[in-house]
Design a protein around this motif. Sequence first.
Motif, PDB file in Angstrom:
ATOM      1  N   ASP A  79      36.346  42.246  43.168  1.00  0.00           N
ATOM      2  CA  ASP A  79      36.705  42.763  44.492  1.00  0.00           C
ATOM      3  C   ASP A  79      38.067  42.282  44.972  1.00  0.00           C
ATOM      4  O   ASP A  79      38.198  41.215  45.566  1.00  0.00           O
ATOM      5  CB  ASP A  79      35.612  42.396  45.507  1.00  0.00           C
ATOM      6  CG  ASP A  79      35.882  42.938  46.910  1.00  0.00           C
ATOM      7  OD1 ASP A  79      36.822  43.737  47.084  1.00  0.00           O
ATOM      8  OD2 ASP A  79      35.135  42.558  47.831  1.00  0.00           O
ATOM      9  N   MET A  80      39.062  43.119  44.755  1.00  0.00           N
ATOM     10  CA  MET A  80      40.413  42.747  45.182  1.00  0.00           C
ATOM     11  C   MET A  80      40.661  43.029  46.658  1.00  0.00           C
ATOM     12  O   MET A  80      41.648  42.554  47.235  1.00  0.00           O
ATOM     13  CB  MET A  80      41.454  43.484  44.328  1.00  0.00           C
ATOM     14  CG  MET A  80      41.399  44.997  44.379  1.00  0.00           C
ATOM     15  SD  MET A  80      42.273  45.708  45.781  1.00  0.00           S
ATOM     16  CE  MET A  80      41.837  47.434  45.596  1.00  0.00           C
ATOM     17  N   HIS A 128      40.188  35.458  48.636  1.00  0.00           N
ATOM     18  CA  HIS A 128      40.077  35.708  47.199  1.00  0.00           C
ATOM     19  C   HIS A 128      39.745  34.448  46.407  1.00  0.00           C
ATOM     20  O   HIS A 128      38.924  34.485  45.481  1.00  0.00           O
ATOM     21  CB  HIS A 128      41.379  36.318  46.679  1.00  0.00           C
ATOM     22  CG  HIS A 128      41.736  37.622  47.311  1.00  0.00           C
ATOM     23  ND1 HIS A 128      42.623  37.724  48.354  1.00  0.00           N
ATOM     24  CD2 HIS A 128      41.296  38.876  47.067  1.00  0.00           C
ATOM     25  CE1 HIS A 128      42.731  38.984  48.706  1.00  0.00           C
ATOM     26  NE2 HIS A 128      41.947  39.716  47.947  1.00  0.00           N
ATOM     27  N   GLU A 129      40.398  33.343  46.735  1.00  0.00           N
ATOM     28  CA  GLU A 129      40.186  32.125  45.955  1.00  0.00           C
ATOM     29  C   GLU A 129      38.768  31.601  46.125  1.00  0.00           C
ATOM     30  O   GLU A 129      38.117  31.216  45.142  1.00  0.00           O
ATOM     31  CB  GLU A 129      41.214  31.068  46.353  1.00  0.00           C
ATOM     32  CG  GLU A 129      42.639  31.431  45.959  1.00  0.00           C
ATOM     33  CD  GLU A 129      43.630  30.316  46.256  1.00  0.00           C
ATOM     34  OE1 GLU A 129      43.208  29.255  46.783  1.00  0.00           O
ATOM     35  OE2 GLU A 129      44.827  30.496  45.950  1.00  0.00           O
ATOM     36  N   ARG A 167      36.108  33.271  46.905  1.00  0.00           N
ATOM     37  CA  ARG A 167      35.149  34.180  46.267  1.00  0.00           C
ATOM     38  C   ARG A 167      35.194  34.066  44.747  1.00  0.00           C
ATOM     39  O   ARG A 167      34.145  34.070  44.080  1.00  0.00           O
ATOM     40  CB  ARG A 167      35.401  35.612  46.719  1.00  0.00           C
ATOM     41  CG  ARG A 167      35.091  35.840  48.194  1.00  0.00           C
ATOM     42  CD  ARG A 167      35.150  37.303  48.599  1.00  0.00           C
ATOM     43  NE  ARG A 167      36.477  37.878  48.475  1.00  0.00           N
ATOM     44  CZ  ARG A 167      36.856  38.700  47.506  1.00  0.00           C
ATOM     45  NH1 ARG A 167      36.001  39.057  46.560  1.00  0.00           N
ATOM     46  NH2 ARG A 167      38.091  39.174  47.458  1.00  0.00           N
ATOM     47  N   LEU A 168      36.399  33.964  44.182  1.00  0.00           N
ATOM     48  CA  LEU A 168      36.493  33.808  42.728  1.00  0.00           C
ATOM     49  C   LEU A 168      35.875  32.484  42.289  1.00  0.00           C
ATOM     50  O   LEU A 168      35.183  32.425  41.260  1.00  0.00           O
ATOM     51  CB  LEU A 168      37.957  33.886  42.281  1.00  0.00           C
ATOM     52  CG  LEU A 168      38.186  33.743  40.777  1.00  0.00           C
ATOM     53  CD1 LEU A 168      37.461  34.834  39.990  1.00  0.00           C
ATOM     54  CD2 LEU A 168      39.679  33.752  40.450  1.00  0.00           C
ATOM     55  N   ARG A 205      43.135  39.852  41.710  1.00  0.00           N
ATOM     56  CA  ARG A 205      44.393  39.979  42.436  1.00  0.00           C
ATOM     57  C   ARG A 205      45.476  39.159  41.752  1.00  0.00           C
ATOM     58  O   ARG A 205      45.230  38.049  41.260  1.00  0.00           O
ATOM     59  CB  ARG A 205      44.226  39.498  43.882  1.00  0.00           C
ATOM     60  CG  ARG A 205      43.587  40.506  44.803  1.00  0.00           C
ATOM     61  CD  ARG A 205      44.467  41.709  45.070  1.00  0.00           C
ATOM     62  NE  ARG A 205      45.660  41.388  45.816  1.00  0.00           N
ATOM     63  CZ  ARG A 205      45.825  41.629  47.114  1.00  0.00           C
ATOM     64  NH1 ARG A 205      44.850  42.183  47.815  1.00  0.00           N
ATOM     65  NH2 ARG A 205      46.942  41.321  47.716  1.00  0.00           N
ATOM     66  N   ILE A 249      45.903  35.455  42.741  1.00  0.00           N
ATOM     67  CA  ILE A 249      44.943  34.402  42.398  1.00  0.00           C
ATOM     68  C   ILE A 249      44.873  34.110  40.904  1.00  0.00           C
ATOM     69  O   ILE A 249      44.052  33.306  40.475  1.00  0.00           O
ATOM     70  CB  ILE A 249      43.523  34.701  42.946  1.00  0.00           C
ATOM     71  CG1 ILE A 249      42.941  35.982  42.327  1.00  0.00           C
ATOM     72  CG2 ILE A 249      43.533  34.757  44.455  1.00  0.00           C
ATOM     73  CD1 ILE A 249      41.454  36.129  42.606  1.00  0.00           C
ATOM     74  N   TYR A 261      46.628  44.149  41.039  1.00  0.00           N
ATOM     75  CA  TYR A 261      45.359  43.623  40.539  1.00  0.00           C
ATOM     76  C   TYR A 261      45.131  44.205  39.151  1.00  0.00           C
ATOM     77  O   TYR A 261      45.753  45.203  38.777  1.00  0.00           O
ATOM     78  CB  TYR A 261      44.198  43.969  41.485  1.00  0.00           C
ATOM     79  CG  TYR A 261      43.902  45.453  41.593  1.00  0.00           C
ATOM     80  CD1 TYR A 261      42.987  46.072  40.727  1.00  0.00           C
ATOM     81  CD2 TYR A 261      44.535  46.251  42.537  1.00  0.00           C
ATOM     82  CE1 TYR A 261      42.722  47.422  40.817  1.00  0.00           C
ATOM     83  CE2 TYR A 261      44.274  47.596  42.634  1.00  0.00           C
ATOM     84  CZ  TYR A 261      43.364  48.185  41.772  1.00  0.00           C
ATOM     85  OH  TYR A 261      43.109  49.531  41.860  1.00  0.00           O
ATOM     86  N   SER A 305      31.384  39.512  46.035  1.00  0.00           N
ATOM     87  CA  SER A 305      31.954  40.781  45.583  1.00  0.00           C
ATOM     88  C   SER A 305      31.101  41.927  46.102  1.00  0.00           C
ATOM     89  O   SER A 305      29.908  41.758  46.364  1.00  0.00           O
ATOM     90  CB  SER A 305      32.015  40.841  44.050  1.00  0.00           C
ATOM     91  OG  SER A 305      32.497  42.112  43.614  1.00  0.00           O
TER      92      SER A 305
END
Length: 351
Positions: free
Chosen positions: A88-89, A94-95, A97-98, A129, A132, A162, A333
């Motif tokens: 999920d971009m 983002h960080e 979640r990753l 992304r 990240i 991405y 995500s």
Amino acid sequence: MAYFSRFPHFPRPRWNNPMPMPQPMSQRTEEDQQIPFIPPVYKFRPSKKEWKHVPTTGLRTNSDKEQASEDRTPPPCSQLRIITWNVDMASPRHEERLHAALRHIEDDVLNCKEGQAPVPCCILLQEVRDTIVPFLLKDEWVRRWFVVTPFTKDKWPEGAYYGNITLVSRSLNIAECHILHYGFTSMQRTSLCVKLKLNFPGSQEKAVIAIVNTHLESLPSGAPARPKQLEMCARFLRLEGVHGGVIAGDMNAIGKEDATIGKDVGLRDSWRKGEVEMGKTWGYQGQNEGGFPCNRLDKVFYLPGMGYKVDEPKRIGLGLKISEETNNAMWVSDHYGLETTLRMKPRSTSA
């Protein structure tokens, strides 16, 4: 097919009534559209505190190159865990979640104990992304146990913010890597192929198996492109010196016309229960401004009859959130991931 005229080892399809080629959707020239690039494979070296290029061993399964590095040759491997996840971009944080996605894979999917190497596996990520990628490369678990391809966004299509990244267990023998930029895309989509040498059980004999990470064109407007994109993925599995393999990722199968695109190019869907609720991977966890119905967007296809079997995939990441106990909770995500296992058959029964 003109799209592969400058890559002579990419064979024409081996099925009847090939589909018509959609018109290119991007502005790149045809010369740019047809060439699979070779992204380097990188491994983190603690002594130098940096990621360094790792040579691959080539397609020959008993090559001088392998024999010369016999001390470093990985132990025989006849089964491979495969995990695919669109991370999920579009959503923020983002960080965080990753990080949560990686810990879920490490702890809950692969069941790694602290300091323990994961079983031989490939982790296929989509919608990573560009901002990240450095964060991914700083993850201690990734640094210790995986090689990464591509290493930077530079191997993605021009203008892409991405893309796809594949993590490969260090314990695996990597023959080659390729990344193919689809010509007919308005979304800079690609397929990323890692070719691995796996052993037939009870034998030192190896076969080269292709593991393809892809993200097909999105939305109803992408319907004309998706069949052709998957067809081009399937060609990786039929290359000379390659013994089939798997194509996994976000297939964006949102329309009725998407139901047969795998079968149309000679692939088999590893999900065997049809379009039932328990197989759907998207539509439950946000990011659905178009109001589309929940669907099985993510799939694992394979080339049948090649001496291996592929387990029916299981969903991962269901209900997974960051900051779950706070007012700032957010889905990791909008997609569920999938995990499966490819198992080589004994040579005597592999036909």
